[in-house]
Enzyme design. Structure first.
Site, short mmCIF file in Angstrom:
data_model
loop_
_atom_site.label_atom_id
_atom_site.label_comp_id
_atom_site.label_asym_id
_atom_site.label_seq_id
_atom_site.Cartn_x
_atom_site.Cartn_y
_atom_site.Cartn_z
N HIS A 479 0.72 -1.28 0.04
CA HIS A 479 -0.03 0.05 0.11
C HIS A 479 0.75 1.16 0.02
O HIS A 479 0.59 2.34 -0.94
CB HIS A 479 -0.86 -0.11 1.27
CG HIS A 479 -1.73 1.30 1.64
ND1 HIS A 479 -3.08 1.17 1.06
CD2 HIS A 479 -1.44 2.58 1.82
CE1 HIS A 479 -3.50 2.61 1.34
NE2 HIS A 479 -2.57 3.29 1.76
N GLU A 480 1.79 1.34 0.91
CA GLU A 480 2.74 2.53 0.96
C GLU A 480 3.50 2.83 -0.19
O GLU A 480 3.92 3.78 -0.60
CB GLU A 480 3.31 2.40 2.48
CG GLU A 480 2.57 2.49 3.58
CD GLU A 480 1.81 3.54 3.90
OE1 GLU A 480 1.88 4.49 3.04
OE2 GLU A 480 0.86 3.32 4.32
N HIS A 483 1.84 4.64 -2.77
CA HIS A 483 1.97 6.12 -2.75
C HIS A 483 3.19 6.54 -3.18
O HIS A 483 3.30 7.61 -3.92
CB HIS A 483 1.74 6.51 -1.15
CG HIS A 483 0.29 6.31 -0.65
ND1 HIS A 483 -0.61 7.06 -1.30
CD2 HIS A 483 -0.09 5.86 0.42
CE1 HIS A 483 -1.72 6.81 -0.43
NE2 HIS A 483 -1.17 6.14 0.74
N GLU A 508 -5.96 7.83 -2.02
CA GLU A 508 -5.56 6.34 -1.53
C GLU A 508 -6.02 5.52 -2.60
O GLU A 508 -5.34 4.21 -2.55
CB GLU A 508 -6.68 6.16 -0.55
CG GLU A 508 -6.42 6.93 0.85
CD GLU A 508 -4.97 6.80 1.30
OE1 GLU A 508 -4.45 5.71 1.15
OE2 GLU A 508 -4.19 7.78 1.76
N TYR A 620 -11.23 6.89 2.55
CA TYR A 620 -10.59 5.70 2.32
C TYR A 620 -11.48 4.86 1.65
O TYR A 620 -11.25 3.98 0.78
CB TYR A 620 -10.29 5.02 3.53
CG TYR A 620 -8.88 5.59 4.33
CD1 TYR A 620 -7.86 5.37 3.56
CD2 TYR A 620 -9.12 6.84 4.89
CE1 TYR A 620 -6.56 5.88 3.97
CE2 TYR A 620 -7.85 7.33 5.60
CZ TYR A 620 -6.54 6.81 5.05
OH TYR A 620 -5.41 7.57 5.60
#
Ligand SMILES: [Zn+2]
Length: 686
Positions: A479-480, A483, A508, A620
């Site tokens: 997930h990170e 980004h 997101e 989210y």
């Protein structure tokens, strides 16, 4: 101005963070007089101030887009380059002095930005340029429109007295916000427990070198590697309850008071600007446009999700009754993870501790890197040693630095750092910081490449065992990293629209979409290998994990709705007496979630999303709709298909915020976005 930090959602109480947020409305900036002497940011602010004066001083006949609107974008990008490292250290430095300096810098910069956003002479300069009715296209047209909108939102259509009042409010909100975050990251809550009270926990829990002891007593802290295993494995309900309550009381009553003050001031500021409440103010510039759209979104979803949540509840209560032998037992929030794990094991043959053995950190990094390199046409090169040798300070010995190159052109695209393990006073969740954005300078067309940092809190290795990640942690990592690539692969010209400079309720989507990769058997086969034997993860195990993916998904989704609705309530309802945030929290818990009533807590005192992401937690779930829909294309073409990866890089990641999120997704999909993929993602169709 934005602080681009993405926070991860609280599903299981994690978040994802990104640091450049829309700081106050616009680009708010302070004036020379306001650069406090001795401020750690003084030099950078003076430089920014000089640039502001230069823009104001341009004569009418020589005013152009580049020397006015473009130059404003340059100022913000420069200020970020000059100070972001310093500000970032507030969250990650082991040195208290540096953390304090970072916080002071942030406060001074935010104060300056507030002032500048309200400077009449600068506003006049921008208006003078807008009044020439220039013919603009693309990013330039958008940047001018956004700049004018930001000015309105920062109060430039108010009277001077009202504006002064607004400035005061905004500065106080900024100051209190920094205190709020500090109180969270320096919270030192521990729960003393005996070995017996900690029954059911794996050995690795006790081996953790960060685990403090006092004689035979374990002083259990609230970091993820200590908190989460208790929720997952401790078979003593009293212990789980005790630790859960302590976790939900972090930040303490003092931070309840801080956040209530902030919320009150936000209501006053929104009212001054003519909005019904802060939620309307915040959502105006997002995909939803107003609070009513957010509430309608929840109203539509809640009954759909409730059906699944009720099924989950029955399944979990039955598991608890079977396990405890108490036929009257009821379900509480501190039971969820524990019975989730038990059910996985008993009904799906998935033992989470066994699963970890296939995810040694180094193997996960290799897998993540090779997947993203081949999908998006990239090459990563570790440069940690070179960076150290060059005398560039890294904030901690754990930190590793990588450069990113385009594999076709060889062009250097940017750089990212990994800081993956917990330590005292470090930011406690998982987050991506965009420390520098892609930028083409209006002054001389120079290009600055992006810099990102991933801050996570994964279990460390020990002398006899490597760091073994849980499947959840692997998901967080992916997930990170989503980004991170959003930041690095940007091709936007202006700082304002670079990387994650998209609408807050879209930001997101790229990282949520990327979570799907770790649920695919073919993808997992490429890197999930046993840390001792090197054998790939067995197919039966992966199949079990995939089948168990939707276990409890209805209740988890309702838990997410809860956070979002609390946040909306704080920012739509008139603030009440002291403690109103606690009351709202309790009332909504009983209304939205199926669990039994719990003793009073005040989770909002450590709910970091309330500063920076205010009235934004709903984002989210909102962006998950788009993430699920965008993912369909990969599902059809193949999750390791380089064509699909490059198309996505070009049409979504590279474009950042240069167009509205909705148009971005429409362009990528070639059709209107649709909610059905999201509902399937929650497992509602089963
Ligand atoms: Zn995130």
């Amino acid at each position: 101005m934005y602080v681009r930090m993405q926070r991860r959602s609280f599903s299981r109480d994690y978040w994802a963070t990104q640091l450049l947020v829309i700081v106050l409305a616009l680009f708010s900036a302070p004036a020379l007089a306001d650069v406090p002497e001795g401020s750690p940011a003084a030099e950078a602010l003076q430089r920014a101030e000089a640039s502001v004066i230069r823009i104001i001083g341009i004569s009418e006949d020589r005013r152009t887009f580049d020397n006015t609107i473009g130059a404003l974008d340059d100022i913000q990008a420069q200020l970020e380059l000059d100070t972001n490292q310093m500000q970032f250290l507030a969250f990650v430095s082991p040195d208290e002095g540096k953390r304090n300096t970072g916080r002071q810098a942030t406060q001074d910069i935010e104060a300056w930005l507030i002032e500048v956003s309200k400077r009449e002479d600068l506003y006049d300069a921008v208006k003078a340029y807008a009044a020439t009715n220039p013919t603009l296209y693309g990013e330039q047209e958008r940047l001018l429109a956004h700049t004018m909108r930001d000015y309105r939102r920062s109060g430039m259509e108010l009277t001077a007295a009202q504006r002064d009042e607004l400035t005061k409010l905004e500065k106080e909100i900024s100051r209190l916000g920094i205190t709020f975050e500090q109180n969270i990251s320096e919270d030192e809550t521990v729960v003393p427990l005996t070995r017996q009270e900690l029954s059911g926990l794996p050995e690795s829990f006790f081996d953790n070198e960060d685990m403090k002891r006092s004689g035979d007593i374990f002083l259990v802290g609230m970091s993820y590697p200590q908190f989460l295993p208790i929720m997952d494995y401790c078979d003593n309900e009293t212990t789980r309850k005790k630790v859960w309550l302590a976790y939900k009381r972090r930040g303490g009553q003092r931070n309840v008071a801080v956040i209530e003050n902030i919320i009150r001031l936000r209501h006053q500021a929104a009212e001054l600007l003519g909005y019904a409440h802060p939620a309307d103010y915040e959502t105006e510039i997002r995909m939803t446009k107003n609070a009513a759209t957010v509430m309608a979104f929840y109203e539509k979803l809640r009954p759909l999700v409730r059906v699944k949540a009720e099924r989950d509840y029955e399944e979990f209560v039955a598991a608890k009754r079977g396990h405890t032998g108490d036929q009257e037992a009821d379900l509480y929030p501190w039971d969820h993870s524990f019975y989730l794990n038990r059910l996985k094991k008993t009904n799906y043959a998935v033992d989470s501790q066994k699963v970890r053995e296939y995810f040694p950190l180094e193997g996960v990094i290799d897998g993540l890197f090779s997947i993203t390199q081949s999908l998006y046409g990239l090459e990563y090169k570790e440069v940690t040693e070179a960076v150290r040798d060059a005398g560039r300070p890294l904030w901690h010995e754990d930190v590793r630095v990588f450069e990113v190159y385009d594999s076709e052109t060889g062009e250097r695209l940017g750089e990212f750092s990994l800081d993956l393990h917990p330590r005292k006073n470090k930011y406690g969740h998982a987050a991506q910081w965009g420390l520098a954005q892609h930028k083409v300078w209006s002054s001389d067309n120079r290009i600055t490449t992006p810099v990102a940092a991933l801050v996570c809190n994964f279990t460390k290795s020990t002398p006899d065992k490597p760091s073994l990640l849980t499947h959840d942690e692997v998901e967080t990592f992916f997930h990170e990293f989503g980004h991170c690539l959003h930041t690095i692969l940007s091709e936007a010209k202006y700082w304002r629209f670079a990387g994650t400079g998209v609408e807050r309720d879209f930001v997101e989507a790229p990282s949520q979409m990327f979570e799907n990769w770790i649920w695919d058997a073919d993808v997992l086969k490429t890197f999930a290998r046993h840390y001792k034997t090197g054998k790939p993860i067995p197919s039966e195990l992966v199949e079990g994990m995939v089948r168990a993916r939707h276990l409890g998904s209805g209740m988890l989704a309702e838990h997410q709705f809860y956070y979002g609705l609390v946040d909306m309530a704080y920012h739509t309802m008139e603030p009440g007496e002291a403690g109103f945030t606690t009351k709202i929290g309790i009332d909504l818990f009983n209304e939205i979630e199926l669990y039994q009533k719990v003793p009073e807590t005040h989770f909002q005192a450590a709910f970091g999303h309330l500063t920076g992401y205010q009235a934004g937690y709903y984002g989210y779930q909102w962006s998950l709709v788009y993430a699920s829909d965008m993912f369909q294309r990969f599902k059809e073409l193949g999750m390791l298909d380089p064509e699909a990866g490059r198309y996505y890089r070009r049409t979504i990641l590279a474009r950042g915020g240069t167009v509205d999120g909705k148009d971005l997704v429409r362009g990528y999909l070639g059709r209107e976005p649709d909610i059905s993929a999201y509902l399937a993602h929650l497992g509602l169709n089963e």
